[in-house]
Design a protein around this motif. Structure first.
Motif, PDB file in Angstrom:
ATOM      1  N   GLY A   1       0.722  -1.254  -0.066  1.00 54.70           N
ATOM      2  CA  GLY A   1      -0.165  -0.005   0.076  1.00 54.70           C
ATOM      3  C   GLY A   1       0.759   1.234  -0.030  1.00 54.70           C
ATOM      4  N   ALA A   2       2.152   1.026  -0.398  1.00 52.23           N
ATOM      5  CA  ALA A   2       3.126   2.356  -0.305  1.00 52.23           C
ATOM      6  C   ALA A   2       2.360   3.596  -0.971  1.00 52.23           C
ATOM      7  CB  ALA A   2       4.314   1.965  -0.861  1.00 52.23           C
TER       8      ALA A   2
ATOM      9  N   ALA B   1       6.417   4.838  -2.662  1.00 52.36           N
ATOM     10  CA  ALA B   1       6.458   3.986  -3.994  1.00 52.36           C
ATOM     11  C   ALA B   1       7.559   4.511  -5.143  1.00 52.36           C
ATOM     12  CB  ALA B   1       4.990   3.652  -4.693  1.00 52.36           C
ATOM     13  N   ARG B   2       7.484   5.643  -5.369  1.00 48.64           N
ATOM     14  CA  ARG B   2       8.474   6.081  -6.182  1.00 48.64           C
ATOM     15  C   ARG B   2      10.136   6.062  -5.749  1.00 48.64           C
ATOM     16  NH1 ARG B   2       6.455  12.068  -8.160  1.00 48.64           N
ATOM     17  NH2 ARG B   2       4.670  11.166  -8.619  1.00 48.64           N
TER      18      ARG B   2
ATOM     19  N   ARG C   1       0.466   1.413  -6.110  1.00 48.90           N
ATOM     20  CA  ARG C   1       1.004   2.167  -7.108  1.00 48.90           C
ATOM     21  C   ARG C   1       1.982   1.890  -8.078  1.00 48.90           C
ATOM     22  NH1 ARG C   1      -2.132   6.265  -5.446  1.00 48.90           N
ATOM     23  NH2 ARG C   1      -1.118   7.452  -7.245  1.00 48.90           N
ATOM     24  N   PRO C   2       1.634   0.829  -8.883  1.00 51.19           N
ATOM     25  CA  PRO C   2       2.668   0.388  -9.760  1.00 51.19           C
ATOM     26  C   PRO C   2       3.652   1.343 -10.795  1.00 51.19           C
ATOM     27  CG  PRO C   2       0.778  -0.324 -10.520  1.00 51.19           C
ATOM     28  CD  PRO C   2       0.553   0.462  -9.230  1.00 51.19           C
ATOM     29  N   VAL C   3       2.432   2.617 -11.032  1.00 48.94           N
ATOM     30  CA  VAL C   3       2.904   3.477 -11.938  1.00 48.94           C
ATOM     31  C   VAL C   3       3.963   4.631 -11.386  1.00 48.94           C
ATOM     32  CG1 VAL C   3       2.403   5.616 -13.454  1.00 48.94           C
ATOM     33  CG2 VAL C   3       0.799   3.771 -13.392  1.00 48.94           C
TER      34      VAL C   3
ATOM     35  N   LEU D   1       5.924   3.603  -9.017  1.00 49.93           N
ATOM     36  CA  LEU D   1       7.295   2.653  -8.714  1.00 49.93           C
ATOM     37  C   LEU D   1       7.862   2.633 -10.141  1.00 49.93           C
ATOM     38  CD1 LEU D   1       8.297   0.167  -6.759  1.00 49.93           C
ATOM     39  CD2 LEU D   1       7.537  -1.261  -8.951  1.00 49.93           C
ATOM     40  N   MET D   2       7.198   2.317 -11.234  1.00 50.47           N
ATOM     41  CA  MET D   2       7.766   2.723 -12.576  1.00 50.47           C
ATOM     42  C   MET D   2       8.466   4.201 -12.940  1.00 50.47           C
ATOM     43  SD  MET D   2       5.883   2.922 -16.218  1.00 50.47           S
ATOM     44  CE  MET D   2       5.587   4.826 -16.365  1.00 50.47           C
ATOM     45  N   MET D   3       7.727   5.125 -12.388  1.00 52.23           N
ATOM     46  CA  MET D   3       8.183   6.429 -12.336  1.00 52.23           C
ATOM     47  C   MET D   3       9.653   6.678 -11.851  1.00 52.23           C
ATOM     48  SD  MET D   3       5.833   9.654 -12.033  1.00 52.23           S
ATOM     49  CE  MET D   3       6.698  11.334 -11.928  1.00 52.23           C
ATOM     50  N   GLY D   4       9.766   6.002 -10.649  1.00 48.26           N
ATOM     51  CA  GLY D   4      10.848   6.226  -9.737  1.00 48.26           C
ATOM     52  C   GLY D   4      12.098   5.499 -10.387  1.00 48.26           C
ATOM     53  N   ILE D   5      11.619   4.213 -11.059  1.00 49.60           N
ATOM     54  CA  ILE D   5      12.773   3.604 -11.695  1.00 49.60           C
ATOM     55  C   ILE D   5      13.229   4.583 -12.741  1.00 49.60           C
ATOM     56  CG2 ILE D   5      13.248   1.689 -13.204  1.00 49.60           C
ATOM     57  CD1 ILE D   5      11.176  -0.014 -11.682  1.00 49.60           C
ATOM     58  N   ALA D   6      12.357   4.948 -13.671  1.00 47.33           N
ATOM     59  CA  ALA D   6      12.924   5.848 -14.919  1.00 47.33           C
ATOM     60  C   ALA D   6      13.606   6.996 -14.336  1.00 47.33           C
ATOM     61  CB  ALA D   6      11.450   6.258 -15.641  1.00 47.33           C
ATOM     62  N   LEU D   7      13.175   7.616 -13.338  1.00 49.94           N
ATOM     63  CA  LEU D   7      13.696   8.983 -12.948  1.00 49.94           C
ATOM     64  C   LEU D   7      15.166   8.747 -12.463  1.00 49.94           C
ATOM     65  CD1 LEU D   7      10.917  10.607 -10.693  1.00 49.94           C
ATOM     66  CD2 LEU D   7      11.828  11.730 -12.793  1.00 49.94           C
TER      67      LEU D   7
END
Ligand code: BES
Ligand code: MN
Ligand code: ZN
Length: 490
Positions: A88-89, A94-95, A119-121, A123-129
């Motif tokens: 539930g982060a 999550a980012r 919040r998978p998006v 998480l994805m955004m954090g990876i990309a950033l």
């Protein structure tokens, strides 16, 4: 431009895991429960995950920590990254957890088993950033990052959100690249060209050249560039995605491509850092890029003053008096306090031309803000409590630090000049505040205005949550969210 890692979101496919190459990331909360993806990885690795948990490894892991299992048996993947993050982060958590994975992303790519996280998006955004590096000025084979594949349970439901996140990451990367570029590459002309290139995204771009700036009476802005061989320019970016006739939000940026201090020359040590003195303009350009990419439903105009502060026989001298577009005269006591001169005229032009509903300026304006707030928070100065509250809320939600600073008449009094309407510097005490007071003199009555002093946050000497050391792109996310909250409803 540095292209962000390509990210794709697909439906979870457990049977594909054995043959996935690159890295596999598995998410585990503090309870140590394995989701379906983790269970399959555990099975394929003959119980490696279960053994790790039984050994108590999770106990000293906190959210965002990663343990790596290298060259695992039973998998084609080179590594399994076990990321500690709760299902539930919230967004920022999550980012930031994603960013820990982004740090590990290499050219072989990563498959993230994200079916359980809420919040998978993010998480994805954090990876990309986090998977950023500025390699444009290096020769040789530069390692491009590989593809990120998120495996989730219902990919279609999050694709719209993912598209918006990709637009944000691209805006942030655009800003970071601009801030990272050395000044012999990012001249005023080159900066204007990169902005002009955004026409293909649907932005309306106008570049005002020196003759035009002269006829507009921008004596403050122009005096900063007199010592430089590079021409001073103002670039205007319009994104009118909202209702026709709605007053736009104006974003104004300081774009000093290099700040030697001018005749009030800076000391040699650390002067090379002044390639980042166009950071405010960089953020404005990055936000405009994001808004265009995600086709924001609001009217926003970005204006940047592009200029280089150099000493030469033509440069402005300490003691010179210049006349602003507003008509007020300024005694230039210190040619190193040039950012406020740049902003004064561009802000005035923004108000005269666009009658904005509110105006926000961004600038790497003072060393004093670094003394005060360090590298964690940008300084926020404003005449409007609502705008400030909304912005601080947006910044917090994005995990970008911002802290409100005081203003007041006593600080303004420091700007009194013997021979002109004002001086361009106060004393050393409260240097960021007197700088903000100077700007306030160029804010029209009843105009909601906010000044962000980003000298401490635009570029930093150690890694941050979202970026490796260097340019951060601070502010693109917060301003993008402010636009969404303020102009696009929800
Ligand atoms: N660009 C600098 C501020 C700055 C300093 C940005 C360090 C990033 C890191 C600005 O133009 C400047 O030189 N400000 C002077 C103002 C002073 C002369 C009143 C300063 O802060 O020393
Ligand atoms: Mn300066
Ligand atoms: Zn400067």
């Amino acid at each position: 431009m540095t292209t962000p890692a390509s990210t794709q979101i697909i439906e979870i496919d457990l049977d594909a895991l054995a043959d996935v190459t690159g890295r596999i990331a598995v998410l585990i909360g503090k309870d140590g429960k394995l989701d379906s993806g983790a269970r399959r990885v555990n099975k394929l690795t003959k119980g490696a995950l279960a053994r790790m948990i039984e050994a108590g490894t999770l106990e000293d892991m906190k959210s965002g920590d990663v343990k790596t299992l290298a060259w695992p048996t039973g998998l084609k993947a080179e590594a399994v990254d076990i990321l500690c993050v709760e299902r539930g982060a919230k967004e920022v958590e999550a980012r930031k957890a994603g960013a820990s994975l982004g740090k590990l992303l290499d050219k072989k790519g990563m498959t993230v088993l994200a079916a359980q996280i809420r919040r998978p998006v993010d998480l994805m955004m954090g990876i990309a950033l986090r998977a950023y590096s500025f390699t444009a000025r290096k020769t040789g084979d530069q390692k491009a990052v590989g593809e990120v594949t998120l495996m989730v349970s219902k990919p279609d439901e999050i694709e719209v959100e993912a598209e918006a996140a990709r637009a944000v990451v691209e805006g942030v990367f655009f800003t970071r690249d601009l801030v990272s570029e050395p000044a012999n590459h990012l001249t005023t002309t080159e900066f204007a060209k990169r902005i002009k290139d955004m026409e293909k995204l649907g932005l309306k771009i106008t570049v005002l050249e020196e003759d035009k700036l002269e006829s507009l009476g921008m004596g403050c802005l122009l005096c900063v560039g007199l010592g430089s061989a590079s021409p001073t320019k103002v670039a205007v970016m319009e994104w009118m995605g909202g209702a026709k006739g709605d007053a736009p939000l104006a974003l104004v940026g300081k774009g000093v491509v290099f700040d030697t201090g001018g005749i009030s020359l800076k000391p040699a040590a650390g002067m090379e850092d002044m390639t980042m003195d166009m950071g405010g303009a960089g953020v404005v350009a990055g936000v405009m890029r994001t808004l265009a990419l995600r086709k924001a439903k609001g009217n926003v105009v970005g204006l940047v003053g592009l200029v280089e502060n150099m000493p030469s026989e033509r440069a402005t001298r300490p003691g010179d008096v210049v006349t602003s577009m507003k008509g007020d005269t300024v005694e230039v006591i210190n040619t190193d306090a040039e950012g406020r001169l740049v902003l004064a005229d561009v802000m005035w032009y923004a108000q005269e031309n666009y009658k904005p509903r509110a105006m926000i300026d961004l600038a790497t304006l003072t060393g004093a803000i670094i003394v005060g707030l360090g590298h964690e928070n940008a300084g926020v100065f404003s005449n409007d409590d609502t705008l400030t509250r909304d912005f601080l809320k947006a910044a917090e939600a994005e995990g970008e630090g911002a802290w409100r600073m005081p203003m007041g008449q006593a600080y303004d009094d420091e700007l009194k000049s013997q021979i002109a309407d004002m001086k361009n510097v106060g004393g050393r005490p409260g240097g960021s505040i007197t700088a903000a007071q100077f700007l306030k003199r160029f804010v029209q009555e009843d105009m909601p205005w906010m000044h962000l002093d980003i000298a401490g946050v635009a570029s930093v000497k150690s890694d941050t949550a979202y970026a490796p050391k260097g340019a951060t792109g601070w502010g693109v996310m917060a301003l993008n969210r402010l636009v969404a909250d303020m102009l696009e409803g929800d």
